[in-house]
Design a protein around this motif. Structure first.
Motif, short mmCIF file in Angstrom:
data_model
loop_
_atom_site.label_atom_id
_atom_site.label_comp_id
_atom_site.label_asym_id
_atom_site.label_seq_id
_atom_site.Cartn_x
_atom_site.Cartn_y
_atom_site.Cartn_z
N PHE A 45 -31.35 -45.98 -31.72
CA PHE A 45 -30.95 -45.48 -33.04
C PHE A 45 -31.70 -46.20 -34.16
N ALA A 46 -32.32 -47.32 -33.84
CA ALA A 46 -33.15 -47.98 -34.86
C ALA A 46 -34.35 -47.11 -35.23
N PHE A 47 -34.74 -46.19 -34.34
CA PHE A 47 -35.82 -45.25 -34.63
C PHE A 47 -35.27 -43.88 -35.06
N GLY A 66 -37.45 -42.89 -30.39
CA GLY A 66 -36.04 -42.97 -30.03
C GLY A 66 -35.74 -42.25 -28.72
N GLY A 67 -36.35 -41.08 -28.53
CA GLY A 67 -36.14 -40.34 -27.29
C GLY A 67 -36.66 -41.09 -26.08
N VAL A 113 -45.24 -46.31 -30.00
CA VAL A 113 -45.11 -45.21 -30.97
C VAL A 113 -44.52 -45.74 -32.27
N GLY A 114 -43.49 -46.60 -32.14
CA GLY A 114 -42.92 -47.20 -33.34
C GLY A 114 -43.92 -48.06 -34.10
N GLY A 115 -44.79 -48.74 -33.35
CA GLY A 115 -45.82 -49.56 -33.99
C GLY A 115 -46.82 -48.73 -34.75
N ILE A 116 -47.12 -47.54 -34.26
CA ILE A 116 -48.06 -46.67 -34.96
C ILE A 116 -47.48 -46.24 -36.31
#
Length: 290
Positions: A45-47, A66-67, A113-116
């Motif tokens: 949920f952070a994403f 997140g997924g 992905v979050g880093g991108i």
């Protein structure tokens, strides 16, 4: 003098008679550290939440991250259950799918992905992926990577036993799911006690795959009948609260439990007889050598 009531309609009314073989208590596979997979799931949920406040590109990438974390948490949890089942058995094959390892890879991919989103480029997302996968492996470990207890045992026989036990576990799981519809905790505990007797037979057959032929009827026909009876009883009892049907169902479980315990005792007795014969033959050979 007051006497404790113990009729057939009482909660303890269908206990086996004295002298009846009692099943050995079998520990149900309970994974350790399930809270860690829950934390991994919640971290998704952070994403997911911030994604809806971003531009379309970042929103899609946030949802993807997140997924991936949700899928990683689910795979990791399934891997924990598979590992627990592996540890409780004397004979076990390694899981066909290394779920925890795949969970580590997906965790790394999610963080990449979050880093991108935060830092376009290649270096930092790759570092995030490596750190995420490494932390996942440190937290959950690897899946069992080798078979257990298979040395010197016919692979064909162990495959047959593994398949039979797997089918038996499916029948027990179906019984457990069905009895929940009855809404009675005492019946749920009664089904668990029956499952313990069945698993005692499972472990005996796993210990000596040659016993499968003698136990096949108990692992398939009897368990399938118990499953079907449980499904029909649960649906009927949930609507009618029929005490006679309940008494008949509990009596059926008692009869089956006694049968499973007797079969387990017989198989263990046969194994002891075979051992005694083998020891006797070896002693005779030693006497001839001297």
């Amino acid at each position: 003098m007051a006497e404790r009531y113990g009729g057939k309609y009482s909660p303890t009314g269908n206990r086996p008679a004295p002298g009846t073989p009692r099943p050995q208590a079998i520990a149900v596979a309970k994974p350790r550290g399930l809270w860690r997979s829950r934390v991994l799931f919640l971290s998704a949920f952070a994403f997911l939440f911030p994604a809806f406040g971003d531009d379309p590109r970042d929103m899609l990438m946030g949802l993807a991250a997140g997924g991936l974390l949700v899928l990683s948490a689910w795979l990791t949890r399934q891997g924990q259950y598979a590992e627990a089942a592996y540890e409780t058995r004397k004979l076990a094959r390694r899981p066909a799918i290394p779920r925890k390892l795949f969970g580590a890879v997906l965790t790394g991919a999610a963080l990449a992905v979050g880093g991108i989103i935060a830092e376009p480029g290649f270096l930092y997302p790759a570092l995030f992926a490596l750190v995420g996968a490494g932390l996942h492996l440190l937290s959950f470990g690897l899946d069992p990577m080798s078979d257990k207890g298979m040395e010197g045992i016919d692979a064909f026989q162990t495959s047959r036993v593994a398949h039979a036990v797997e089918e038996g576990e499916k029948h027990l799981a179906a019984m457990r799911d069905a009895i929940l519809r009855a809404g009675d905790r005492q019946l749920e505990a009664r089904v668990d006690r029956f499952a313990s007797a069945a698993r005692s037979l499972f472990r005996t057959v796993e210990g000596d795959p040659g016993d499968l032929t003698a136990a096949r009827k108990y692992l398939s026909v009897y368990l399938m009948g118990a499953r079907d009876a449980t499904i029909k009883f649960a649906d009927h009892y949930a609507q009618t609260r029929d005490t006679q049907a309940r008494a008949d169902y509990e009596a059926l479980l008692t009869d089956l439990e006694t049968t499973f315990a007797s079969r387990t005792t017989a198989l263990l007795s046969n194994n002891r007889t075979d051992l005694d014969v083998e020891i006797s033959v070896l002693r005779d050979r030693l006497k001839l050598d001297h």
